[in-house]
Scaffold this motif. Sequence first.
Motif, PDB file in Angstrom:
ATOM      1  N   TYR A   1     -10.078   0.708  -0.432  1.00  0.00           N
ATOM      2  CA  TYR A   1      -8.777   0.075  -0.620  1.00  0.00           C
ATOM      3  C   TYR A   1      -8.748  -1.237   0.163  1.00  0.00           C
ATOM      4  O   TYR A   1      -9.126  -1.276   1.329  1.00  0.00           O
TER       5      TYR A   1
ATOM      6  N   ARG B   1      -8.450   4.489   7.689  1.00  0.00           N
ATOM      7  CA  ARG B   1      -9.070   3.304   8.305  1.00  0.00           C
ATOM      8  C   ARG B   1      -8.508   2.957   9.678  1.00  0.00           C
ATOM      9  O   ARG B   1      -9.226   2.448  10.527  1.00  0.00           O
TER      10      ARG B   1
ATOM     11  N   GLY C   1       1.369  -8.001   2.786  1.00  0.00           N
ATOM     12  CA  GLY C   1       0.685  -8.209   1.512  1.00  0.00           C
ATOM     13  C   GLY C   1       0.126  -9.615   1.430  1.00  0.00           C
ATOM     14  O   GLY C   1       0.875 -10.565   1.235  1.00  0.00           O
ATOM     15  N   GLY C   2      -1.159  -9.748   1.610  1.00  0.00           N
ATOM     16  CA  GLY C   2      -1.807 -11.039   1.426  1.00  0.00           C
ATOM     17  C   GLY C   2      -1.796 -11.942   2.645  1.00  0.00           C
ATOM     18  O   GLY C   2      -2.207 -13.099   2.549  1.00  0.00           O
TER      19      GLY C   2
ATOM     20  N   SER D   1       7.162   5.250   4.851  1.00  0.00           N
ATOM     21  CA  SER D   1       7.061   4.433   3.643  1.00  0.00           C
ATOM     22  C   SER D   1       6.781   5.278   2.417  1.00  0.00           C
ATOM     23  O   SER D   1       6.287   6.392   2.524  1.00  0.00           O
TER      24      SER D   1
ATOM     25  N   GLY E   1      -3.061  -5.639   7.144  1.00  0.00           N
ATOM     26  CA  GLY E   1      -3.994  -4.541   6.961  1.00  0.00           C
ATOM     27  C   GLY E   1      -5.377  -5.034   6.586  1.00  0.00           C
ATOM     28  O   GLY E   1      -6.319  -4.955   7.373  1.00  0.00           O
ATOM     29  N   THR E   2      -5.472  -5.618   5.382  1.00  0.00           N
ATOM     30  CA  THR E   2      -6.769  -6.046   4.863  1.00  0.00           C
ATOM     31  C   THR E   2      -7.535  -6.940   5.832  1.00  0.00           C
ATOM     32  O   THR E   2      -8.752  -6.801   5.982  1.00  0.00           O
TER      33      THR E   2
ATOM     34  N   GLY F   1      -4.289  -1.059  -0.494  1.00  0.00           N
ATOM     35  CA  GLY F   1      -3.781   0.306  -0.488  1.00  0.00           C
ATOM     36  C   GLY F   1      -2.628   0.459  -1.461  1.00  0.00           C
ATOM     37  O   GLY F   1      -2.435  -0.365  -2.362  1.00  0.00           O
ATOM     38  N   HIS F   2      -1.835   1.503  -1.284  1.00  0.00           N
ATOM     39  CA  HIS F   2      -0.745   1.768  -2.227  1.00  0.00           C
ATOM     40  C   HIS F   2       0.384   0.782  -2.016  1.00  0.00           C
ATOM     41  O   HIS F   2       0.758   0.468  -0.890  1.00  0.00           O
TER      42      HIS F   2
HETATM   43  C1  LIG Z   1      -7.134   0.828   3.408  1.00  0.00           C
HETATM   44  C2  LIG Z   1      -5.628   0.829   3.406  1.00  0.00           C
HETATM   45  C3  LIG Z   1      -4.955   2.017   3.630  1.00  0.00           C
HETATM   46  C4  LIG Z   1      -3.545   2.026   3.674  1.00  0.00           C
HETATM   47  N1  LIG Z   1      -2.897   3.187   3.970  1.00  0.00           N
HETATM   48  C5  LIG Z   1      -1.549   3.167   4.174  1.00  0.00           C
HETATM   49  C6  LIG Z   1      -0.867   4.326   4.672  1.00  0.00           C
HETATM   50  O1  LIG Z   1      -1.477   5.376   4.903  1.00  0.00           O
HETATM   51  N2  LIG Z   1       0.477   4.234   4.871  1.00  0.00           N
HETATM   52  C7  LIG Z   1       1.173   3.083   4.660  1.00  0.00           C
HETATM   53  O2  LIG Z   1       2.382   3.057   4.902  1.00  0.00           O
HETATM   54  N3  LIG Z   1       0.552   1.968   4.185  1.00  0.00           N
HETATM   55  C8  LIG Z   1      -0.784   1.989   3.958  1.00  0.00           C
HETATM   56  N4  LIG Z   1      -1.421   0.853   3.522  1.00  0.00           N
HETATM   57  C9  LIG Z   1      -0.628  -0.367   3.240  1.00  0.00           C
HETATM   58  C10 LIG Z   1      -0.454  -1.157   4.511  1.00  0.00           C
HETATM   59  O3  LIG Z   1       0.473  -0.499   5.352  1.00  0.00           O
HETATM   60  C11 LIG Z   1       0.069  -2.590   4.275  1.00  0.00           C
HETATM   61  O4  LIG Z   1       1.195  -2.591   3.453  1.00  0.00           O
HETATM   62  C12 LIG Z   1      -0.958  -3.525   3.665  1.00  0.00           C
HETATM   63  O5  LIG Z   1      -2.218  -3.362   4.243  1.00  0.00           O
HETATM   64  C13 LIG Z   1      -0.483  -4.972   3.840  1.00  0.00           C
HETATM   65  O6  LIG Z   1      -1.130  -5.855   2.991  1.00  0.00           O
HETATM   66  P1  LIG Z   1      -2.572  -6.515   3.311  1.00  0.00           P
HETATM   67  O7  LIG Z   1      -3.556  -5.399   3.112  1.00  0.00           O
HETATM   68  O8  LIG Z   1      -2.699  -7.594   2.333  1.00  0.00           O
HETATM   69  O9  LIG Z   1      -2.553  -6.989   4.743  1.00  0.00           O
HETATM   70  C14 LIG Z   1      -2.822   0.822   3.457  1.00  0.00           C
HETATM   71  C15 LIG Z   1      -3.522  -0.365   3.226  1.00  0.00           C
HETATM   72  C16 LIG Z   1      -4.913  -0.375   3.196  1.00  0.00           C
HETATM   73  C17 LIG Z   1      -5.628  -1.679   2.978  1.00  0.00           C
END
Ligand SMILES: Cc1cc2nc3c(=O)[nH]c(=O)nc-3n(C[C@H](O)[C@H](O)[C@H](O)COP(=O)(O)O)c2cc1C
Length: 309
Positions: free
Chosen positions: A276, A24, A171-172, A97, A193-194, A145-146
Amino acid sequence: MLETWLTRELRIEVPILGAPMGGRAGGELTGEVSKAGGLGLLGAARYATPQWVAEEAAVAREIGGRFGVGLMTWALDDDDTLLDAALAEEPALVSLSFGDPAAYVPRVHAAGIPVVSQVNTLDDLRVAERAGVDLVIAQGGEAGGHTGRIGTLPLLQELLDATDLPVVAAGGIGTGRGLAAVIAAGAEGALIGTALLASPETIGPGYARDRVVEAGSADTVYTSVFDQARSQPWPSRWGGRAIANEFTEAWHGAEGSEETLAAAYDPADPDLGVVYAGEAVGLVHSARPAGEVVRHIAADAERLLRRFA
Ligand SMILES: Cc1cc2nc3c(=O)[nH]c(=O)nc-3n(C[C@H](O)[C@H](O)[C@H](O)COP(=O)(O)O)c2cc1C
């Protein structure tokens, strides 16, 4: 201006990192986050190629100047060419990470680049400290995501009390209220992220942006079924938070072999493909440009925090 360790050390204007979201966060999203005053991170998924990293880094640089790159540590243990590809682009920050980054931190530091690691437990914090990272991100279970299982606030408080390293929260966090809350608690900023997932600058299927706008905060599920369906060998301790759909209703918690799940999965179909996203998906109501999202979150947080100045 909200000034923290993060803004000073990374020389950015607002204490916001754009999450490295595999599939993304390409060059456009990353560049727009940096252009808005934060620091965007390219999301190099396990399946990304060195060529992808080079091409997307060029786009990010053209739009926003400086940027970071996020890699999956456990995937580097099999093949670390993506780390070389990332370092060749001279990023302002490297995120390592999901796994012990000790084997890779010296290489990043030798290039003069700081390292951040997302951590999900107190034990993870100790692993990251021993590896010599420069800052940690408390990534809560509500993240997209993860991720781990402990909520952002309990984890953030625990880590802030347990370390001298700078801590960023993830997160959130999708509005200025969330950013203000974690900064008031002692975090140096937020990784988001989200909140960026409906932005037109994201890559991936168009339906994913629509699902993010439509979904509410109760519509996500923490599951490993998409990893099984897509043959992604994630270590079992990390599930992924995604928007629930027909696929998760049928297979999450059910006994399905990897072959059965792979046959049922269809990335072209919103009911069967993965989107995700975290619980902050309920805070995303329209497809706004990423730069606007970042600027609004920062300005609203500053206004809220000023009430107590
Ligand atoms: C679609 C998606 C893909 C993600 N891919 C990765 C990744 O490739 N590497 C990584 O370190 N974190 C990844 N994450 C986690 C994000 O780095 C981050 O921890 C997260 O988006 C923060 O929380 P939020 O989504 O509530 O803002 C991903 C998150 C999402 C939503």
